[in-house]
Design a protein around this motif. Structure first.
Motif, PDB file in Angstrom:
ATOM      1  N   LEU A  87       0.816  -1.220   0.000  1.00 38.80           N
ATOM      2  CA  LEU A  87       0.000   0.000   0.000  1.00 38.80           C
ATOM      3  C   LEU A  87       0.847   1.267   0.000  1.00 38.80           C
ATOM      4  O   LEU A  87       0.331   2.373  -0.102  1.00 38.80           O
ATOM      5  CB  LEU A  87      -0.944   0.010   1.210  1.00 38.80           C
ATOM      6  N   GLY A  88       2.190   1.101   0.141  1.00 43.17           N
ATOM      7  CA  GLY A  88       3.098   2.250   0.091  1.00 43.17           C
ATOM      8  C   GLY A  88       3.490   2.818   1.439  1.00 43.17           C
ATOM      9  O   GLY A  88       3.914   3.972   1.522  1.00 43.17           O
ATOM     10  N   PHE A  89       3.410   1.993   2.507  1.00 44.59           N
ATOM     11  CA  PHE A  89       3.708   2.473   3.852  1.00 44.59           C
ATOM     12  C   PHE A  89       4.673   1.535   4.560  1.00 44.59           C
ATOM     13  O   PHE A  89       4.781   0.362   4.224  1.00 44.59           O
ATOM     14  CB  PHE A  89       2.421   2.583   4.677  1.00 44.59           C
ATOM     15  N   VAL A  90       5.361   2.078   5.553  1.00 48.01           N
ATOM     16  CA  VAL A  90       6.282   1.298   6.382  1.00 48.01           C
ATOM     17  C   VAL A  90       6.071   1.653   7.844  1.00 48.01           C
ATOM     18  O   VAL A  90       5.591   2.741   8.171  1.00 48.01           O
ATOM     19  CB  VAL A  90       7.764   1.551   5.999  1.00 48.01           C
ATOM     20  N   LEU A  91       6.459   0.722   8.713  1.00 50.22           N
ATOM     21  CA  LEU A  91       6.442   0.984  10.151  1.00 50.22           C
ATOM     22  C   LEU A  91       7.715   1.732  10.533  1.00 50.22           C
ATOM     23  O   LEU A  91       8.804   1.331  10.117  1.00 50.22           O
ATOM     24  CB  LEU A  91       6.399  -0.314  10.949  1.00 50.22           C
ATOM     25  N   PRO A  92       7.603   2.798  11.320  1.00 46.87           N
ATOM     26  CA  PRO A  92       8.819   3.446  11.823  1.00 46.87           C
ATOM     27  C   PRO A  92       9.544   2.497  12.776  1.00 46.87           C
ATOM     28  O   PRO A  92       8.927   1.600  13.344  1.00 46.87           O
ATOM     29  CB  PRO A  92       8.296   4.672  12.580  1.00 46.87           C
ATOM     30  N   ASP A  93      10.826   2.687  12.938  1.00 50.71           N
ATOM     31  CA  ASP A  93      11.595   1.868  13.882  1.00 50.71           C
ATOM     32  C   ASP A  93      10.948   1.902  15.254  1.00 50.71           C
ATOM     33  O   ASP A  93      10.569   2.971  15.748  1.00 50.71           O
ATOM     34  CB  ASP A  93      13.044   2.368  13.983  1.00 50.71           C
ATOM     35  N   GLY A  94      10.819   0.732  15.856  1.00 55.68           N
ATOM     36  CA  GLY A  94      10.289   0.630  17.211  1.00 55.68           C
ATOM     37  C   GLY A  94       8.777   0.675  17.320  1.00 55.68           C
ATOM     38  O   GLY A  94       8.234   0.591  18.421  1.00 55.68           O
ATOM     39  N   ALA A  95       8.075   0.813  16.201  1.00 54.27           N
ATOM     40  CA  ALA A  95       6.606   0.880  16.248  1.00 54.27           C
ATOM     41  C   ALA A  95       6.033  -0.493  16.579  1.00 54.27           C
ATOM     42  O   ALA A  95       6.533  -1.515  16.116  1.00 54.27           O
ATOM     43  CB  ALA A  95       6.045   1.370  14.921  1.00 54.27           C
ATOM     44  N   GLY A  96       4.990  -0.505  17.389  1.00 51.64           N
ATOM     45  CA  GLY A  96       4.325  -1.749  17.754  1.00 51.64           C
ATOM     46  C   GLY A  96       2.824  -1.595  17.664  1.00 51.64           C
ATOM     47  O   GLY A  96       2.277  -0.500  17.852  1.00 51.64           O
ATOM     48  N   TRP A  97       2.134  -2.679  17.379  1.00 50.82           N
ATOM     49  CA  TRP A  97       0.682  -2.673  17.255  1.00 50.82           C
ATOM     50  C   TRP A  97       0.036  -2.630  18.631  1.00 50.82           C
ATOM     51  O   TRP A  97       0.439  -3.345  19.541  1.00 50.82           O
ATOM     52  CB  TRP A  97       0.226  -3.927  16.519  1.00 50.82           C
ATOM     53  N   GLU A  98      -0.987  -1.803  18.779  1.00 49.78           N
ATOM     54  CA  GLU A  98      -1.768  -1.719  20.019  1.00 49.78           C
ATOM     55  C   GLU A  98      -3.152  -2.276  19.739  1.00 49.78           C
ATOM     56  O   GLU A  98      -3.790  -1.903  18.758  1.00 49.78           O
ATOM     57  CB  GLU A  98      -1.879  -0.263  20.483  1.00 49.78           C
ATOM     58  N   TRP A  99      -3.625  -3.152  20.610  1.00 52.75           N
ATOM     59  CA  TRP A  99      -4.921  -3.810  20.428  1.00 52.75           C
ATOM     60  C   TRP A  99      -5.971  -3.231  21.371  1.00 52.75           C
ATOM     61  O   TRP A  99      -5.675  -2.919  22.519  1.00 52.75           O
ATOM     62  CB  TRP A  99      -4.784  -5.302  20.706  1.00 52.75           C
TER      63      TRP A  99
END
Length: 90
Positions: free
Chosen positions: A52-64
């Motif tokens: 989709l053209g996106f990346v996670l920044p360093d250290g990013a984590g998913w929050e539920w």
């Protein structure tokens, strides 16, 4: 600039991922995993975000979060993470 990526199980129960690129449009980049289980892995989510053209920044984590859906005690699951456009483009 960062954007909010969301992974949710839709009303039909299938997992979908979308990126909120602005607060006006409802036509955001999105992907349906076409299944209700299992939950898409972190790698599957990263791969879809890249397409989709996106990346996670360093250290990013998913929050539920669990969100009551109000229908037959159904609970909607929502995962979120901040993402950036690939290559830093805005």
């Amino acid at each position: 600039m960062t954007y909010g990526a969301r992974l949710s199980n839709s009303f039909q129960g299938e997992w979908e991922l979308y990126v909120i690129t602005d607060r006006i449009s409802l036509e955001w980049p999105e992907h349906s995993f076409g299944r209700s289980g299992p939950v898409p892995t972190v790698q599957e989510r990263v791969d879809v975000l890249a397409r989709l053209g996106f990346v996670l920044p360093d250290g990013a984590g998913w929050e539920w979060r669990e969100l009551p859906a109000g229908v037959m005690d159904r609970v909607e699951l929502l995962a979120s993470v901040d993402v950036q456009r690939k290559g830093g483009a805005s």
